[in-house]
Design an enzyme around this catalytic site. Structure first.
Site, mmCIF file in Angstrom:
data_model
loop_
_atom_site.group_PDB
_atom_site.id
_atom_site.type_symbol
_atom_site.label_atom_id
_atom_site.label_comp_id
_atom_site.label_asym_id
_atom_site.label_seq_id
_atom_site.Cartn_x
_atom_site.Cartn_y
_atom_site.Cartn_z
ATOM 1 N N PHE A 231 -0.913 11.554 -10.225
ATOM 2 C CA PHE A 231 -0.862 10.321 -9.429
ATOM 3 C C PHE A 231 -0.412 10.733 -8.012
ATOM 4 C CE2 PHE A 231 0.348 9.377 -13.820
ATOM 5 C CZ PHE A 231 -0.522 8.357 -14.173
ATOM 6 N N ASP A 253 -5.612 12.522 -8.849
ATOM 7 C CA ASP A 253 -5.543 11.084 -8.573
ATOM 8 C C ASP A 253 -6.885 10.456 -8.939
ATOM 9 O OD1 ASP A 253 -3.438 9.257 -6.788
ATOM 10 O OD2 ASP A 253 -5.475 8.449 -6.840
ATOM 11 N N ASN A 279 -8.599 10.068 -14.192
ATOM 12 C CA ASN A 279 -7.560 9.218 -14.755
ATOM 13 C C ASN A 279 -6.503 10.154 -15.344
ATOM 14 O OD1 ASN A 279 -5.983 7.731 -16.577
ATOM 15 N ND2 ASN A 279 -7.641 6.256 -16.884
ATOM 16 N N ASP A 300 3.960 10.212 -10.926
ATOM 17 C CA ASP A 300 4.340 9.124 -9.996
ATOM 18 C C ASP A 300 3.306 7.998 -10.088
ATOM 19 O OD1 ASP A 300 5.556 7.650 -8.019
ATOM 20 O OD2 ASP A 300 4.790 8.877 -6.359
ATOM 21 N N CYS A 340 7.963 2.849 -10.078
ATOM 22 C CA CYS A 340 8.122 2.123 -8.815
ATOM 23 C C CYS A 340 8.090 0.612 -9.030
ATOM 24 C CB CYS A 340 7.065 2.554 -7.807
ATOM 25 S SG CYS A 340 5.402 2.189 -8.349
HETATM 26 N N1 SAH Z 1 2.750 10.418 -5.530
HETATM 27 C C1 SAH Z 1 2.269 9.718 -4.360
HETATM 28 C C2 SAH Z 1 2.232 8.224 -4.518
HETATM 29 C C3 SAH Z 1 1.492 7.758 -5.741
HETATM 30 S S1 SAH Z 1 1.055 6.068 -5.758
HETATM 31 C C4 SAH Z 1 3.154 10.110 -3.182
HETATM 32 O O1 SAH Z 1 4.182 10.746 -3.393
HETATM 33 O O2 SAH Z 1 2.788 9.798 -2.059
HETATM 34 C C5 SAH Z 1 0.147 5.987 -7.230
HETATM 35 C C6 SAH Z 1 -1.198 6.691 -7.215
HETATM 36 O O3 SAH Z 1 -1.731 6.627 -8.516
HETATM 37 C C7 SAH Z 1 -2.249 6.079 -6.300
HETATM 38 O O4 SAH Z 1 -2.725 7.070 -5.421
HETATM 39 C C8 SAH Z 1 -3.398 5.637 -7.243
HETATM 40 O O5 SAH Z 1 -4.688 5.896 -6.712
HETATM 41 C C9 SAH Z 1 -3.147 6.512 -8.437
HETATM 42 N N2 SAH Z 1 -3.586 6.014 -9.734
HETATM 43 C C10 SAH Z 1 -3.524 4.770 -10.253
HETATM 44 N N3 SAH Z 1 -3.903 4.760 -11.536
HETATM 45 C C11 SAH Z 1 -4.235 6.043 -11.856
HETATM 46 C C12 SAH Z 1 -4.679 6.688 -13.034
HETATM 47 N N4 SAH Z 1 -4.856 6.018 -14.179
HETATM 48 N N5 SAH Z 1 -4.913 8.007 -12.990
HETATM 49 C C13 SAH Z 1 -4.734 8.708 -11.848
HETATM 50 N N6 SAH Z 1 -4.288 8.156 -10.703
HETATM 51 C C14 SAH Z 1 -4.038 6.841 -10.698
#
Ligand code: SAH
Length: 397
Positions: A231, A253, A279, A300, A340
């Site tokens: 993520f 991501d 995913n 995250d 979060c």
């Molecule tokens: N770690 C990042 C913030 C993450 S915000 C930082 O430190 O800046 C959450 C992220 O999860 C977003 O970019 C979103 O696109 C992604 N996301 C949401 N659902 C997801 C999934 N099922 N698998 C992978 N990524 C996902």
């Protein structure tokens, strides 16, 4: 006591005065006993308790679940000067806590926690992105923008009023440059790393500034390590891991745009990061199957729950990814896992993650429990302002 005797008056039911006295800025619809007068949506109202005692002055919006957002708990008039003063106080606070070498970006206004309900302002290098998400604050947009320009002298101020919350509050969505010119590409510095940020089309205002300090914290575990950033959005953790001398960094991501920016950011810094658009739930499962190993894993995810109602589902989600991550971490490996969502209480989150280790019959060391960076301050009496939980564990066996 009240400044404006002719303002409509919102009477709060008995029992709900306590949180207001403690400084909470919201009155929900179901906390209202009756409304005296006929306030228009967005208009100022006086809030009193069941005995008629003054509790504060704020904005009324019948369309919002949060029917009144208080601007003050004291008896004072709501003027342009008061609003501009709040903006200045918010900027002053950052000036004093954000003296960080190699970092030119931070949150300048964090809504209610800066006593500016529904107002978000993030500084990305020379660009300030402003969002006004509460109807009552809309008419102060120019006052807030002017105060930000006076305090911060940005090259550009972008009003990014395109968050879906605005529709719920009864407002339109639009984006507009209010000052200067938006550069072709916005490049910020964080912890000495250069990052291209999409302030027009990105998530939130363009970047998650709340994780700056945690991005820096990950570095101490990364020298020579195999690091997995799940993520990752545009690569905040991954880039810091690479900067710390990680042997290998993988960032995952689901958003194609985010992954493109990780590639761009790795190139900007001359770093090697493997990117995967997937995913993370599937990716992690697959990696476990393949018996992959990492020394450091960051999780995250986005908020799994936006209400108390689906807490159980959210817990299942946090546990599933923690289980997968722990299966790939050898003894000594580090897991940094985040929630979060305000609706996920800290103790529930911690216990959920720790129960994953128990299921695997492994002992873990709790290195620390961190939170959002301090440019996202927590206002006493307003627990909603603490939302980010950042749990750091080391596998002992
Ligand atoms: N770690 C990042 C913030 C993450 S915000 C930082 O430190 O800046 C959450 C992220 O999860 C977003 O970019 C979103 O696109 C992604 N996301 C949401 N659902 C997801 C999934 N099922 N698998 C992978 N990524 C996902």
């Amino acid at each position: 006591m009240q400044e404006n005797g002719n303002m409509p008056v919102v009477h709060v039911i008995n029992g709900r005065q306590k949180k207001l006295l403690q400084g909470h800025p919201w009155v929900y619809g179901n906390e209202i006993e009756r409304v005296e007068g006929e306030p228009e949506d967005g208009a100022l109202v006086t809030v009193v308790d069941f005995r008629g005692r003054y509790m504060g002055t704020g904005f009324y919006n019948s369309r919002s679940l949060i029917t009144v957002r208080l601007l003050t708990h004291r008896s004072e008039a709501i003027t342009d000067e008061l609003i501009a003063g709040r903006v200045k106080a918010a900027c002053d606070y950052r000036r004093f806590v954000m003296q960080r070498e190699g970092t030119d970006s931070c949150r300048l206004i964090y809504g209610e926690a800066d006593r500016l309900p529904g107002v978000i302002a993030d500084r990305f290098g020379g660009v300030i992105v402003l969002q006004v998400l509460a109807l009552g604050m809309e008419r102060y947009t120019q006052v807030i923008a002017d105060a930000l320009i006076a305090c911060e002298q940005p090259d550009c101020l972008l009003l990014q009023n395109d968050d879906a919350i605005r529709r719920k509050e009864g407002m339109e969505c639009f984006t507009k440059v209010l000052h200067g010119e938006l550069p072709e590409e916005t490049i910020i510095s964080e912890n000495g790393i250069r990052l291209a940020v999409d302030v027009r089309g990105g998530q939130k205002t363009g970047y998650f500034l709340d994780q700056k300090d945690n991005h820096l914290f990950v570095r101490q575990f990364c020298r020579g390590a195999r690091v997995l950033d799940c993520f990752s959005y545009i690569g905040g953790f991954a880039l810091n891991a690479a900067a710390a001398g990680a042997a290998e960094v993988t960032a995952v991501d689901i958003s194609e745009d985010a992954v493109k920016l990780i590639d761009r950011n790795a190139a900007l810094n001359g770093m090697q990061i493997s990117t995967v658009c997937a995913n993370c739930f599937d990716f992690l499962r697959q990696q476990v199957k393949e018996k992959q190993r990492y020394d450091v894993i960051v999780l995250d995810p986005p908020a799994f729950t936006k209400s108390h109602a689906n807490m159980a589902n959210a817990c299942r989600g946090y546990k599933e990814i923690a289980l997968s991550a722990m299966r790939m971490l050898p003894p000594g490996g580090v897991l940094a896992t985040h929630s979060c969502s305000y609706h996920m209480p800290e103790d529930v989150f911690v216990n959920t993650v720790l129960s994953a280790a128990q299921d695997l019959h492994r002992q873990v060391r709790v290195i620390t429990l961190r939170r959002q960076d301090i440019d996202h301050p927590v206002l006493a009496g307003y627990p909603e302002s603490h939302y980010l939980k950042s749990l750091w564990l080391q596998m002992l066996d």
